[in-house]
Design an enzyme around this catalytic site. Structure first.
Site, mmCIF file in Angstrom:
data_model
loop_
_atom_site.group_PDB
_atom_site.id
_atom_site.type_symbol
_atom_site.label_atom_id
_atom_site.label_comp_id
_atom_site.label_asym_id
_atom_site.label_seq_id
_atom_site.Cartn_x
_atom_site.Cartn_y
_atom_site.Cartn_z
ATOM 1 N N HIS A 141 0.842 -1.197 0.000
ATOM 2 C CA HIS A 141 0.000 0.000 0.000
ATOM 3 C C HIS A 141 0.883 1.255 0.000
ATOM 4 O O HIS A 141 0.641 2.192 -0.781
ATOM 5 C CB HIS A 141 -0.921 -0.030 1.227
ATOM 6 N N GLU A 142 1.907 1.269 0.843
ATOM 7 C CA GLU A 142 2.801 2.435 0.911
ATOM 8 C C GLU A 142 3.548 2.615 -0.412
ATOM 9 O O GLU A 142 3.731 3.741 -0.886
ATOM 10 C CB GLU A 142 3.804 2.291 2.064
ATOM 11 N N HIS B 95 1.446 4.381 -2.889
ATOM 12 C CA HIS B 95 1.488 5.846 -2.802
ATOM 13 C C HIS B 95 2.658 6.386 -3.625
ATOM 14 O O HIS B 95 2.550 7.397 -4.304
ATOM 15 C CB HIS B 95 1.638 6.294 -1.346
ATOM 16 N N GLU C 8 -5.878 7.038 -1.104
ATOM 17 C CA GLU C 8 -5.894 5.812 -0.302
ATOM 18 C C GLU C 8 -6.517 4.656 -1.092
ATOM 19 O O GLU C 8 -6.006 3.541 -1.071
ATOM 20 C CB GLU C 8 -6.651 6.023 1.014
ATOM 21 N N ASP D 231 -4.634 1.251 -2.073
ATOM 22 C CA ASP D 231 -5.236 -0.048 -1.744
ATOM 23 C C ASP D 231 -5.322 -0.931 -2.986
ATOM 24 O O ASP D 231 -5.001 -2.124 -2.938
ATOM 25 C CB ASP D 231 -6.644 0.142 -1.168
HETATM 26 ZN ZN ZN Z 1 -2.178 5.228 2.652
#
Ligand code: ZN
Length: 415
Positions: free
Chosen positions: A278-279, A282, A356, A360
Site C-alpha cells: 500500500h505504501e 502511494h 488511499e 489499496d
Molecule cells: Zn495510505
C-alpha cells in the site's frame, strides 16, 4: 475597527459550531449502533472489542468537545485582549527601528505562550484517556522531555527562518513575499530530507529492518513492484503509544518507508507485506509529488494573503498592533488562517481518500488479491479501537482515509 473583530468572532464561532455539531452527530451515530453493530461491522470486530471501540470513540469525542471550546476561548481572549500588543511593544524596544531579530523572537514567544493553556489537556489525554484504553506507553518524564525538546527545536529552527523572512522586506522591498514563499518552500523540501535524519532521531530510534524472513519478503515485494527498497526502517513508536502505523516520507532517492515496531508486533508477515505494498502504491502513483505541489500552491496563496494584510493598515490596527509591522501580521495570519482553512478540510480529505483507494488497489494487485490487505486493515482497526460506524458527515469532513467498510467494499469490488 469593530467590524473586523466582529467578522473574526463570527468565523471562530462558526467553526466551533461546525466542530461541535459534527462531533455530536458522530456520537449519536456511534450510540445508535452500540447495542447492535451493522452486519458488515460484525464480521470485522468481535462484540467485546466493538463495545470497547465505541466507548473509546465516545470518550475521545466528549473530551474533544471540551478542548475545542477551550481552544476557541483562549484564541478569542488572545486575539481580542491586549496581551499580544503589549508583548510586541515591549519586545520591539529590545532592538533598533530596523532590527528584525527581536520581531522574530516576538512570534516565537507568542507561540510558546499560546501553547501553554492547552498543556493540561494534552496531559490528560495521554495519561488519563489513552492510559485507560491501554494505549499510553509514555511516562510523565518522557512527556515533559518531549515538550522541552520540541520548544527548543522550535527556537533553533524557527528563529533563523523567521529572521530571514522578516529581513526580506529590507532586502528586496515589495516583492518580499514571493521570495518568502521561495524560501519557505525550499525549507519544506529540505525538511522532507532532513526531518527523518536529524529530527526524528531526537525523539525516536530508527533501525533498519533486521535480516530474516520478513525482510527478505518485503525486499522481494519491493523488487516486484519497482521500488528499490534499501530503506525499510523500524521506528520505536511503542516508546510512547500502543497505536500502530506505517508511513512514507521524502521523495526521489530520499524516499523512505517507516514501519512502527507496534505494527510489526501485531501483523503477520503477509499482512505487513500488504501494508508495505500500500505504501509503495502511494509512491508509484506519484501521490507525494502531487501533495507537495498542492501544498506549494496553498503556501503561495498564504504568502500573497499575508502580504496583502500587512499592506492594509486596518489589519494590524484592529488587533491593537502598530501598522506597517510585518511580525504582528504574520502572527495574526497564523492565528486566524485556521478558521478559514477549516472549511477546506473536506476537500483536501476527499483527495487524500482518493489516493488511499488507489494505494489499496495497488496493494491488492501486488498481493494477487484483496485478502491480505483486508486482514491487515481489520487487525489494525481491532488493535487501534477504530470507530467503524462514524457519521457520514463526520467521516466525510475529517477522515483522511476511507472507513474500513468503504475500503473493504472497494477492495472486493474490482477483484
Ligand atoms: Zn495510505
Amino acid at each position: 475597527m469593530v467590524s473586523v473583530l466582529w467578522i473574526v468572532a463570527a468565523l471562530l464561532l462558526l467553526r466551533l459550531i461546525a466542530e461541535l455539531t459534527l462531533s455530536a452527530l458522530n456520537r449519536a451515530e456511534v450510540r445508535r449502533h452500540a447495542a447492535q453493530p451493522p452486519p458488515a461491522v460484525a464480521a470485522i470486530m468481535d462484540g467485546e472489542t466493538y463495545r470497547k471501540a465505541a466507548a473509546y470513540t465516545l470518550e475521545k469525542s466528549r473530551f474533544g468537545v471540551l478542548t475545542e471550546i477551550f481552544d476557541t476561548l483562549v484564541l478569542a481572549l488572545v486575539l481580542f485582549g491586549t496581551i499580544l500588543p503589549a508583548m510586541f511593544n515591549e519586545i520591539a524596544l529590545w532592538g533598533g527601528p530596523e532590527s528584525v531579530w527581536n520581531h522574530a523572537l516576538f512570534i516565537l514567544f507568542a507561540g510558546v505562550l499560546l501553547s501553554i493553556p492547552g498543556l493540561p489537556f494534552e496531559w490528560w489525554e495521554q495519561f488519563r484517556l489513552e492510559q485507560k484504553y491501554g494505549f499510553n506507553k509514555s511516562t510523565p518524564g518522557l512527556w515533559l522531555t518531549d515538550k522541552l525538546k520540541g520548544t527548543l527545536l522550535t527556537f533553533v529552527i524557527g528563529f533563523p527562518l523567521l529572521w530571514a523572512l522578516l529581513s526580506l522586506v529590507h532586502w528586496v522591498g515589495d516583492t518580499w513575499w514571493i521570495w518568502g514563499f521561495a524560501l519557505m518552500f525550499g525549507f519544506q523540501l529540505l525538511m522532507l530530507i532532513l526531518y527523518p535524519k536529524l529530527i526524528v532521531p531526537l525523539f525516536n530510534k530508527l533501525t533498519p529492518l533486521p535480516e530474516g524472513e520478513l525482510r527478505t519478503r518485503l525486499l522481494a515485494l519491493g523488487d516486484r513492484t519497482g521500488f528499490k527498497a534499501s530503506t525499510i526502517e523500524v521506528i520505536d513508536g511503542s516508546k510512547r503509544s500502543g497505536h500502530s502505523n506505517a508511513y512514507f516520507t521524502g521523495f526521489g532517492r530520499f524516499r523512505r518507508i517507516v514501519l512502527f515496531d507496534t505494527l510489526i508486533a501485531q501483523l503477520t508477515a503477509e499482512e505487513l507485506e500488504a501494508v508495505l505494498a500500500h505504501e509503495i502504491g502511494h509512491y508509484r502513483r506519484g501521490h507525494i509529488p502531487k501533495m507537495i505541489a498542492m501544498s506549494a500552491v496553498m503556501m503561495f496563496a498564504g504568502f500573497a494573503a499575508v502580504a496583502w494584510l500587512a499592506r492594509s493598515p486596518w489589519f494590524n490596527r484592529s488587533f491593537g498592533f502598530p501598522e506597517a509591522q510585518l511580525a504582528p501580521s504574520f502572527l495574526l495570519f497564523g492565528l486566524l488562517s485556521g478558521a478559514v482553512t477549516f472549511w477546506f478540510t473536506p476537500l483536501s480529505n476527499l483527495l487524500s481518500r482518493k489516493y488511499e483507494y488507489e494505494a489499496d488497489a495497488f496493494a491488492r494487485d501486488a498481493m494477487g488479491g484483496p485478502a491480505a490487505m483486508i486482514a491487515a486493515l481489520r487487525k489494525l482497526a481491532q488493535k487501534n479501537l477504530t470507530n467503524l460506524t462514524p457519521h457520514r458527515w463526520f467521516s466525510g469532513f475529517y477522515y483522511s482515509h476511507p472507513t474500513l467498510v468503504e475500503r473493504e467494499t472497494a477492495l472486493a469490488k474490482a477483484a
